[in-house]
Scaffold this motif. Sequence first.
Motif, PDB file in Angstrom:
ATOM      1  N   LEU A  90       0.962  -1.186   0.197  1.00 10.80           N
ATOM      2  CA  LEU A  90      -0.199  -0.033  -0.178  1.00 10.80           C
ATOM      3  C   LEU A  90       1.079   1.265   0.009  1.00 10.80           C
ATOM      4  O   LEU A  90       0.685   2.156  -0.846  1.00 10.80           O
ATOM      5  N   ALA A  91       1.708   1.216   0.735  1.00 10.81           N
ATOM      6  CA  ALA A  91       3.023   2.413   0.911  1.00 10.81           C
ATOM      7  C   ALA A  91       3.407   2.742  -0.534  1.00 10.81           C
ATOM      8  O   ALA A  91       3.588   3.816  -1.066  1.00 10.81           O
ATOM      9  N   SER A  92       3.759   1.699  -1.020  1.00 11.65           N
ATOM     10  CA  SER A  92       4.587   1.855  -2.547  1.00 11.65           C
ATOM     11  C   SER A  92       3.561   2.530  -3.593  1.00 11.65           C
ATOM     12  O   SER A  92       4.004   3.421  -4.406  1.00 11.65           O
ATOM     13  N   GLY A  93       2.219   2.643  -3.243  1.00  9.46           N
ATOM     14  CA  GLY A  93       1.358   3.294  -4.083  1.00  9.46           C
ATOM     15  C   GLY A  93       0.823   4.604  -3.546  1.00  9.46           C
ATOM     16  O   GLY A  93      -0.175   5.462  -4.139  1.00  9.46           O
ATOM     17  N   CYS A  94       1.493   4.979  -2.409  1.00  5.83           N
ATOM     18  CA  CYS A  94       0.753   6.282  -1.819  1.00  5.83           C
ATOM     19  C   CYS A  94       2.025   7.417  -1.861  1.00  5.83           C
ATOM     20  O   CYS A  94       3.084   7.327  -1.825  1.00  5.83           O
ATOM     21  N   ASP A  95       1.305   8.681  -1.665  1.00  6.68           N
ATOM     22  CA  ASP A  95       2.370   9.875  -1.706  1.00  6.68           C
ATOM     23  C   ASP A  95       2.739  10.308  -0.330  1.00  6.68           C
ATOM     24  O   ASP A  95       4.034  10.746  -0.126  1.00  6.68           O
ATOM     25  N   VAL A  96       2.142   9.961   0.756  1.00  4.11           N
ATOM     26  CA  VAL A  96       2.151  10.595   2.353  1.00  4.11           C
ATOM     27  C   VAL A  96       2.064   9.226   3.077  1.00  4.11           C
ATOM     28  O   VAL A  96       1.019   8.421   3.083  1.00  4.11           O
ATOM     29  N   VAL A  97       2.736   8.887   4.005  1.00  7.65           N
ATOM     30  CA  VAL A  97       2.704   8.117   5.238  1.00  7.65           C
ATOM     31  C   VAL A  97       2.815   8.936   6.338  1.00  7.65           C
ATOM     32  O   VAL A  97       3.829   9.921   6.694  1.00  7.65           O
ATOM     33  N   ILE A  98       1.661   8.691   7.439  1.00  7.64           N
ATOM     34  CA  ILE A  98       1.735   9.335   8.812  1.00  7.64           C
ATOM     35  C   ILE A  98       1.925   8.309   9.737  1.00  7.64           C
ATOM     36  O   ILE A  98       1.055   7.349   9.616  1.00  7.64           O
ATOM     37  N   GLU A  99       2.635   8.596  10.767  1.00  7.62           N
ATOM     38  CA  GLU A  99       2.698   7.266  11.693  1.00  7.62           C
ATOM     39  C   GLU A  99       3.266   8.376  13.069  1.00  7.62           C
ATOM     40  O   GLU A  99       3.727   9.190  13.035  1.00  7.62           O
ATOM     41  N   ASN A 100       2.879   7.538  14.207  1.00  9.76           N
ATOM     42  CA  ASN A 100       2.989   7.990  15.629  1.00  9.76           C
ATOM     43  C   ASN A 100       3.573   6.967  16.230  1.00  9.76           C
ATOM     44  O   ASN A 100       3.242   6.926  17.527  1.00  9.76           O
ATOM     45  N   PHE A 101       4.213   6.176  15.903  1.00 10.52           N
ATOM     46  CA  PHE A 101       4.641   5.146  17.006  1.00 10.52           C
ATOM     47  C   PHE A 101       6.105   5.617  17.629  1.00 10.52           C
ATOM     48  O   PHE A 101       6.521   6.744  17.127  1.00 10.52           O
ATOM     49  N   LYS A 102       6.472   4.899  18.486  1.00 12.37           N
ATOM     50  CA  LYS A 102       7.672   5.244  19.320  1.00 12.37           C
ATOM     51  C   LYS A 102       8.908   5.374  18.094  1.00 12.37           C
ATOM     52  O   LYS A 102       8.926   4.665  17.348  1.00 12.37           O
ATOM     53  N   GLY A 144     -12.330  -3.916  -0.096  1.00  9.48           N
ATOM     54  CA  GLY A 144     -12.353  -3.049  -1.287  1.00  9.48           C
ATOM     55  C   GLY A 144     -11.012  -2.376  -1.387  1.00  9.48           C
ATOM     56  O   GLY A 144     -10.579  -2.351  -2.801  1.00  9.48           O
ATOM     57  N   VAL A 145     -10.296  -1.817  -0.382  1.00 12.62           N
ATOM     58  CA  VAL A 145      -8.762  -1.399  -0.829  1.00 12.62           C
ATOM     59  C   VAL A 145      -7.943  -2.615  -1.245  1.00 12.62           C
ATOM     60  O   VAL A 145      -7.316  -2.242  -2.317  1.00 12.62           O
ATOM     61  N   LEU A 146      -8.097  -3.885  -0.728  1.00 11.35           N
ATOM     62  CA  LEU A 146      -7.043  -4.632  -1.344  1.00 11.35           C
ATOM     63  C   LEU A 146      -7.346  -5.251  -2.478  1.00 11.35           C
ATOM     64  O   LEU A 146      -6.530  -5.427  -3.359  1.00 11.35           O
ATOM     65  N   GLN A 147      -8.542  -5.385  -2.866  1.00  9.44           N
ATOM     66  CA  GLN A 147      -9.117  -5.507  -4.227  1.00  9.44           C
ATOM     67  C   GLN A 147      -8.824  -4.572  -5.339  1.00  9.44           C
ATOM     68  O   GLN A 147      -7.902  -4.570  -6.239  1.00  9.44           O
ATOM     69  N   ARG A 148      -9.009  -3.319  -4.844  1.00 14.85           N
ATOM     70  CA  ARG A 148      -8.709  -2.274  -5.915  1.00 14.85           C
ATOM     71  C   ARG A 148      -7.342  -1.763  -5.919  1.00 14.85           C
ATOM     72  O   ARG A 148      -6.804  -1.560  -7.145  1.00 14.85           O
ATOM     73  N   LEU A 149      -6.600  -1.799  -4.943  1.00 13.99           N
ATOM     74  CA  LEU A 149      -5.309  -1.015  -5.087  1.00 13.99           C
ATOM     75  C   LEU A 149      -4.238  -2.413  -5.219  1.00 13.99           C
ATOM     76  O   LEU A 149      -3.097  -2.010  -5.933  1.00 13.99           O
ATOM     77  N   LEU A 150      -4.498  -3.451  -4.518  1.00 17.76           N
ATOM     78  CA  LEU A 150      -3.334  -4.671  -4.770  1.00 17.76           C
ATOM     79  C   LEU A 150      -3.872  -5.666  -5.673  1.00 17.76           C
ATOM     80  O   LEU A 150      -3.215  -6.773  -5.887  1.00 17.76           O
ATOM     81  N   GLY A 151      -5.135  -5.708  -6.149  1.00 17.52           N
ATOM     82  CA  GLY A 151      -5.540  -6.855  -6.916  1.00 17.52           C
ATOM     83  C   GLY A 151      -5.703  -8.035  -6.301  1.00 17.52           C
ATOM     84  O   GLY A 151      -5.635  -9.329  -7.135  1.00 17.52           O
ATOM     85  N   PHE A 152      -6.001  -8.044  -5.080  1.00 16.71           N
ATOM     86  CA  PHE A 152      -6.455  -9.333  -4.217  1.00 16.71           C
ATOM     87  C   PHE A 152      -7.752  -9.915  -4.678  1.00 16.71           C
ATOM     88  O   PHE A 152      -8.406  -9.160  -5.018  1.00 16.71           O
ATOM     89  N   GLY A 153      -7.706 -11.174  -4.952  1.00 19.12           N
ATOM     90  CA  GLY A 153      -8.907 -11.794  -4.978  1.00 19.12           C
ATOM     91  C   GLY A 153      -9.788 -12.227  -3.726  1.00 19.12           C
ATOM     92  O   GLY A 153      -9.289 -12.316  -2.686  1.00 19.12           O
ATOM     93  N   GLU A 154     -10.894 -12.685  -4.064  1.00 19.38           N
ATOM     94  CA  GLU A 154     -11.903 -13.241  -2.900  1.00 19.38           C
ATOM     95  C   GLU A 154     -11.145 -14.101  -2.175  1.00 19.38           C
ATOM     96  O   GLU A 154     -11.200 -14.080  -0.946  1.00 19.38           O
ATOM     97  N   GLU A 155     -10.894 -15.147  -2.641  1.00 14.19           N
ATOM     98  CA  GLU A 155     -10.276 -16.413  -1.885  1.00 14.19           C
ATOM     99  C   GLU A 155      -9.246 -15.770  -1.027  1.00 14.19           C
ATOM    100  O   GLU A 155      -8.765 -16.293   0.138  1.00 14.19           O
ATOM    101  N   GLN A 156      -8.231 -15.103  -1.527  1.00 14.17           N
ATOM    102  CA  GLN A 156      -7.006 -14.519  -1.125  1.00 14.17           C
ATOM    103  C   GLN A 156      -7.414 -13.766   0.180  1.00 14.17           C
ATOM    104  O   GLN A 156      -6.763 -13.865   1.222  1.00 14.17           O
ATOM    105  N   ILE A 157      -8.277 -12.854  -0.019  1.00  5.92           N
ATOM    106  CA  ILE A 157      -8.833 -12.214   1.192  1.00  5.92           C
ATOM    107  C   ILE A 157      -9.532 -12.856   2.274  1.00  5.92           C
ATOM    108  O   ILE A 157      -9.076 -12.870   3.250  1.00  5.92           O
ATOM    109  N   ASN A 158     -10.350 -13.827   1.741  1.00  2.22           N
ATOM    110  CA  ASN A 158     -10.855 -14.704   2.624  1.00  2.22           C
ATOM    111  C   ASN A 158      -9.860 -15.483   3.590  1.00  2.22           C
ATOM    112  O   ASN A 158     -10.191 -15.847   4.698  1.00  2.22           O
ATOM    113  N   ASN A 159      -8.857 -15.998   2.896  1.00  4.84           N
ATOM    114  CA  ASN A 159      -7.738 -16.792   3.798  1.00  4.84           C
ATOM    115  C   ASN A 159      -7.194 -15.784   4.538  1.00  4.84           C
ATOM    116  O   ASN A 159      -6.720 -16.113   5.835  1.00  4.84           O
ATOM    117  N   LEU A 160      -6.885 -14.615   4.176  1.00  3.54           N
ATOM    118  CA  LEU A 160      -6.357 -13.643   5.199  1.00  3.54           C
ATOM    119  C   LEU A 160      -7.196 -13.408   6.475  1.00  3.54           C
ATOM    120  O   LEU A 160      -6.686 -13.296   7.516  1.00  3.54           O
TER     121      LEU A 160
END
Length: 408
Positions: free
Chosen positions: A92-104, A384-400
């Motif tokens: 997901l990060a490879s296709g984004c313009d900005v990452v925001i994080e507040n981890f230690k 929806g995001v995994l399908q639209r941006l990463l091309g995941f299929g239904e079975e792959q998502i269901n397994n996750l």
Amino acid sequence: MGALSHLRILDLSRVLAGPWASQILADLGAEVIKVEHPDRGDDTRAWGPPWASTDRWTDERQSAYFAGANRNKQSVAVDIAHPQGQEIVKALASGCDVVIENFKVGGLSQYGLDYESLKVTNPAIIYCSITGFGQTGPYAHRPGYDFLIQGMGGLMSVTGHPDGEPGDGPLKVGVALTDILTGLYATVGIMAALAHRDKTGEGQQIDASLLDVQVACLANQAMNYLASGQQPPRLGNAHPNIVPYQDFRTSDGHIIITIGNEAQFARFCEGLGRPEWSTDDRFATNSARLAHRHELISLIQRVIATRTTSEWLDTLETRSVPCGPINDLAAVFADPHVQYRGMRVDFPDGDTSGVSVIASPLRLSASPVEYRSAPPRLGGETRGVLQRLLGFGEEQINNLIRDGIVRA
């Protein structure tokens, strides 16, 4: 189409400062993907009551606190402690313009989600890190929270009643102001980094620290100290540099008076029926009024106490004297001007019960703020995001989902 509709933001932050920044960007049109833990999500989802909404299918409640900082976002629930979850977030990060994080500091490096790791596949990434004390320095690894930073950063030293008065002592501001201000500064930094990228093609990391922001926002109080070497005293609702600039007790409540120049002071004195005060050597200039603060405030208070708040508002507003009531929140949202400005936004019923949120204060004539979606349910857009941006299929998502790596 919002002004930032060409941008995609990956939001790995929780609680307030980071989500506040990403909500501003989302309001302006950016696509914001909020990554949350599959089981508990953003910590603030459970910071209730009060509850802003309830999912009609799962009875999962969403706190008012969470709803205040997470509209216009897509919730993707991924376990980043699992290698497959890490790969999903990296993709997901490879296709984004900005990452925001507040981890230690260094907290995301163990997952390969730190700036140095992500910029390998996305050199143009803008990576905004928000922490209590920054990425460097002797306190860098300490956890930082708004209340703590208000104290350490000096804000509480100038907030509260003076020593010796009833209720004296330092006080925090009634909202998590340092978090909010850090979110605003982070947004400014992100926009500046994007402008730099537009010119150079280079991404960069932004180091946003709550303590840095709090010290910077001491503004005139810090400048008073730097100029004089003297600790500014707590003055309650009074101003350190302007008199009169505070609240006064009326016969039925309070009124705020904010005099900014000599002409206003003259009109104020006329309204009080004491025009001679404006030419009195003790009060004729702001410097003189500062020197005779206690004497003048005592005189004003005696007069103000003789009439009601509404009577004084009528008298002073007709003379263009800056003044106003002290409203509770019911009065704020009932105020005709606040209503006219549309500062409450009501989302209709959807998968969750309807929710009301506070509007953005930004008013852009050509690319106005949009309220596209209510604060999301946990994992509501994972599939929806995994399908639209990463091309995941239904079975792959269901397994996750079956393996507990994602929630959808």
